[in-house]
Scaffold this motif. Sequence first.
Motif, PDB file in Angstrom:
ATOM      1  N   LEU A  29       0.836  -1.194   0.000  1.00  0.00           N
ATOM      2  CA  LEU A  29       0.000   0.000   0.000  1.00  0.00           C
ATOM      3  C   LEU A  29       0.869   1.241   0.000  1.00  0.00           C
ATOM      4  O   LEU A  29       1.894   1.292   0.667  1.00  0.00           O
ATOM      5  N   GLY A  30       0.447   2.243  -0.751  1.00  0.00           N
ATOM      6  CA  GLY A  30       1.203   3.476  -0.749  1.00  0.00           C
ATOM      7  C   GLY A  30       0.552   4.498  -1.656  1.00  0.00           C
ATOM      8  O   GLY A  30      -0.257   4.133  -2.519  1.00  0.00           O
ATOM      9  N   PRO A  31       0.890   5.768  -1.461  1.00  0.00           N
ATOM     10  CA  PRO A  31       0.330   6.814  -2.320  1.00  0.00           C
ATOM     11  C   PRO A  31       0.917   6.724  -3.730  1.00  0.00           C
ATOM     12  O   PRO A  31       1.890   6.015  -3.961  1.00  0.00           O
ATOM     13  N   SER A  32       0.322   7.440  -4.682  1.00  0.00           N
ATOM     14  CA  SER A  32       0.855   7.455  -6.035  1.00  0.00           C
ATOM     15  C   SER A  32       2.260   8.030  -6.002  1.00  0.00           C
ATOM     16  O   SER A  32       2.504   9.044  -5.378  1.00  0.00           O
ATOM     17  N   GLY A  33       3.169   7.385  -6.712  1.00  0.00           N
ATOM     18  CA  GLY A  33       4.530   7.894  -6.734  1.00  0.00           C
ATOM     19  C   GLY A  33       5.409   7.307  -5.651  1.00  0.00           C
ATOM     20  O   GLY A  33       6.575   7.647  -5.527  1.00  0.00           O
ATOM     21  N   SER A  34       4.845   6.372  -4.860  1.00  0.00           N
ATOM     22  CA  SER A  34       5.643   5.821  -3.776  1.00  0.00           C
ATOM     23  C   SER A  34       6.577   4.713  -4.260  1.00  0.00           C
ATOM     24  O   SER A  34       7.411   4.251  -3.505  1.00  0.00           O
ATOM     25  N   GLY A  35       6.429   4.303  -5.507  1.00  0.00           N
ATOM     26  CA  GLY A  35       7.321   3.268  -6.011  1.00  0.00           C
ATOM     27  C   GLY A  35       6.761   1.871  -5.873  1.00  0.00           C
ATOM     28  O   GLY A  35       7.453   0.900  -6.172  1.00  0.00           O
ATOM     29  N   LYS A  36       5.503   1.753  -5.447  1.00  0.00           N
ATOM     30  CA  LYS A  36       4.976   0.410  -5.225  1.00  0.00           C
ATOM     31  C   LYS A  36       4.796  -0.351  -6.532  1.00  0.00           C
ATOM     32  O   LYS A  36       5.087  -1.545  -6.601  1.00  0.00           O
ATOM     33  N   THR A  37       4.347   0.346  -7.589  1.00  0.00           N
ATOM     34  CA  THR A  37       4.220  -0.333  -8.879  1.00  0.00           C
ATOM     35  C   THR A  37       5.589  -0.704  -9.416  1.00  0.00           C
ATOM     36  O   THR A  37       5.775  -1.766 -10.006  1.00  0.00           O
ATOM     37  N   THR A  38       6.577   0.171  -9.203  1.00  0.00           N
ATOM     38  CA  THR A  38       7.944  -0.136  -9.627  1.00  0.00           C
ATOM     39  C   THR A  38       8.434  -1.396  -8.926  1.00  0.00           C
ATOM     40  O   THR A  38       9.022  -2.279  -9.549  1.00  0.00           O
ATOM     41  N   LEU A  39       8.157  -1.494  -7.648  1.00  0.00           N
ATOM     42  CA  LEU A  39       8.588  -2.679  -6.904  1.00  0.00           C
ATOM     43  C   LEU A  39       7.924  -3.926  -7.463  1.00  0.00           C
ATOM     44  O   LEU A  39       8.561  -4.973  -7.654  1.00  0.00           O
ATOM     45  N   LEU A  40       6.649  -3.818  -7.764  1.00  0.00           N
ATOM     46  CA  LEU A  40       5.926  -4.957  -8.339  1.00  0.00           C
ATOM     47  C   LEU A  40       6.529  -5.354  -9.674  1.00  0.00           C
ATOM     48  O   LEU A  40       6.714  -6.534  -9.971  1.00  0.00           O
ATOM     49  N   ARG A  41       6.855  -4.366 -10.490  1.00  0.00           N
ATOM     50  CA  ARG A  41       7.428  -4.653 -11.808  1.00  0.00           C
ATOM     51  C   ARG A  41       8.827  -5.252 -11.686  1.00  0.00           C
ATOM     52  O   ARG A  41       9.260  -6.039 -12.519  1.00  0.00           O
ATOM     53  N   LEU A  42       9.529  -4.885 -10.631  1.00  0.00           N
ATOM     54  CA  LEU A  42      10.846  -5.498 -10.399  1.00  0.00           C
ATOM     55  C   LEU A  42      10.685  -6.976 -10.069  1.00  0.00           C
ATOM     56  O   LEU A  42      11.445  -7.813 -10.543  1.00  0.00           O
ATOM     57  N   ILE A  43       9.684  -7.295  -9.258  1.00  0.00           N
ATOM     58  CA  ILE A  43       9.451  -8.698  -8.907  1.00  0.00           C
ATOM     59  C   ILE A  43       9.059  -9.484 -10.152  1.00  0.00           C
ATOM     60  O   ILE A  43       9.486 -10.625 -10.348  1.00  0.00           O
ATOM     61  N   GLY A  44       8.243  -8.868 -11.016  1.00  0.00           N
ATOM     62  CA  GLY A  44       7.780  -9.573 -12.211  1.00  0.00           C
ATOM     63  C   GLY A  44       8.834  -9.685 -13.293  1.00  0.00           C
ATOM     64  O   GLY A  44       8.707 -10.486 -14.207  1.00  0.00           O
ATOM     65  N   GLY A  45       9.867  -8.856 -13.207  1.00  0.00           N
ATOM     66  CA  GLY A  45      10.914  -8.912 -14.204  1.00  0.00           C
ATOM     67  C   GLY A  45      10.758  -7.884 -15.306  1.00  0.00           C
ATOM     68  O   GLY A  45      11.525  -7.865 -16.268  1.00  0.00           O
ATOM     69  N   PHE A  46       9.761  -7.001 -15.195  1.00  0.00           N
ATOM     70  CA  PHE A  46       9.556  -5.996 -16.233  1.00  0.00           C
ATOM     71  C   PHE A  46      10.586  -4.884 -16.140  1.00  0.00           C
ATOM     72  O   PHE A  46      10.783  -4.126 -17.080  1.00  0.00           O
TER      73      PHE A  46
END
Lengths: 364, 279
Positions: free
Chosen positions: A35-52
């Motif tokens: 959980l986090g506000p927009s711009g917190s990097g949470k989607t980036t972290l998810l994409r790192l886990i997925g390999g994107f």
Amino acid sequence: MRNIKIEHISKSFSGELIIEDLSLTIPAGKFFALLGPSGSGKTTLLRLIGGFETPDTGRIFLGNDDITDKPINQRKINTVFQNYALFPHLNVYENVAYSQSIKGVPADTIREKVTRILKVVHLSAQIDKPVSQLSGGQQQRVAFARAIINEPDVLLLDEPLAALDFKLREKILIELIELQDKLKTTFVYVTHDQFEALTVADQMAIMNYDGQIEQIGTPKEIYEFPISTFVANFVGTTNIFKGSLRTVNGQHYIDIADMGLFQVDIPAQKDYLLTKKHEMFMSVRPEKFFISKKPVEGFANHIRGSVESIVYHGRSTQYNVRLKNGQLVQVFEQNEEHFPQEVIDYDNEVYLYWQKENVVVLER
Amino acid sequence: MKQIPHYQQVKPFFLGIPGFVWQVLFFYVPLLCIIGLSFSGATWLSNFAPFMRASYFTVIGRSLMLATLNATLCTLVAYPVAYFLAFRAGRMKMPLLFLVILPFWNNFLVHIYAWTFVLDHQGIVNTLLLKLNLIQTPIHFLNSFPAVVLMMVYFYMPFMILPLYAALERFDRRLIEASLDLGASWWQTMRHVLIPLSMSGIRTGFFLVFIPSFGEFIIPEFMGGNKNMYVGTVVSDFILGTQTVGQGAAFTIMSSCALIIAAGILYLVLSRTKCLVKG
């Protein structure tokens, strides 16, 4: 089922540091919310886990396997994208079957698997429809079915309910919980909506604007015992009072200028706060107050103010109370009775009562 | 409900008039003239008679073959280029696109002569191959069918690259990510996702090359040594050469019909977007 270990990950885009030295362990087989506000990097972290994306520094492990350098298509991880990313030229069956036909699974096995999965997500009737003819909720289910048919170790969900209306969201959240329970796959669910996170998560992590993890815990731990005003404000709503921490005759108090002393409990693990000299923050959630026009016995703390505005929420009523020092306090009262015994109206002078156990003292 | 005033309703029509007039004056009127001319012989089909023999059918067939070959080769070469520009070029995108368009700024004949110098017996290619001792005598590049094809592909390439680039540029990257996420290799993603969904761009580019290539005769003349006749050569001979305009027009109409039929067939072939998926 294997857990995910993220070790000292950093990631920048065009010179801007999004995530810095982040480490996190996501437990196996659980519904984990990020959980986090927009711009917190949470989607980036998810994409790192997925390999994107690949991290600038650090390693990512799936169980004992170092997957940091593994390409997207070799990780046993599947993703449900925010806009679903369904293949528009394929129908429901072909979308869901994609991962299996790519692998060369025989046609009758595919048919059996797809039929089974579609039954689980309640889409059996739409099996031959082109995906453009489906509603948002149905498309979301196709995206989901397409991802889990592969039986991945980890399922990544990137704000999957963002495009859906509220009632549908509630319904699907419950379905997601049941599915995760049944599949026992690790779900990593990214969202900026704290209601979604609190509802689905077994464990959750809050990320702040600097791309760091503020707190990890169960939803209840995070809600009742936030470790910072950021977490207290981001998850749910709260009232923050600033004051200095004092101890008189063994009882701890927060001393708020011009307002008085208020009893607080300092749990053993927060003993270190007593050694600090700077100002502390006292967090009291709106539902922890008891509001009354007349004085009442039995509460450790009280404060007086006047009702500035009232917001009716159906289940509860929110009173915004202005204190003598100018601070506005939010109070939630559950509407337990059709005909409340005491009706509180605008400009009424009220007492706000709360117990010292329901307070969280925070350093920052 | 308030009625839109009459002049507002017809305004779009008036805005369209200049374009419409242009189209009529410079396309439909000439077309009707050609059709009229073709039937203007002694009997209404007499202009067509001289062309009803194998040699002329061969000419039409040759032009069709050249056009198809050119469009196909352009597609095969342009797709990787457009792919690179759209997905991998990053900051070099604009400069590289500029380079693709740059040849248009030069006169067409300059290009032909330039290639003539390159492929000549004493040109760069032959000189290099001789110096490296890979060949003993210079190769006859010019005045051959391969030279024609080379020049055609070279000239028509931008017509293929640009629409392909446009189609790939606005392609939803998430679809590629989804395909990879589901375990597909890069090549499988191309076959099952990217190519089927960029088919409209491929079709556009293909016909942008195919249609003009059919009428092409300057390049075959210069590079092919004038050995073979193409549709354009015949028409030019009849209209400019012997001044038998009616017959030239008749042959034009015949070839155009052949072109339309061929284009229709090719369009159907290029419309099966899912053909690559079931496999």
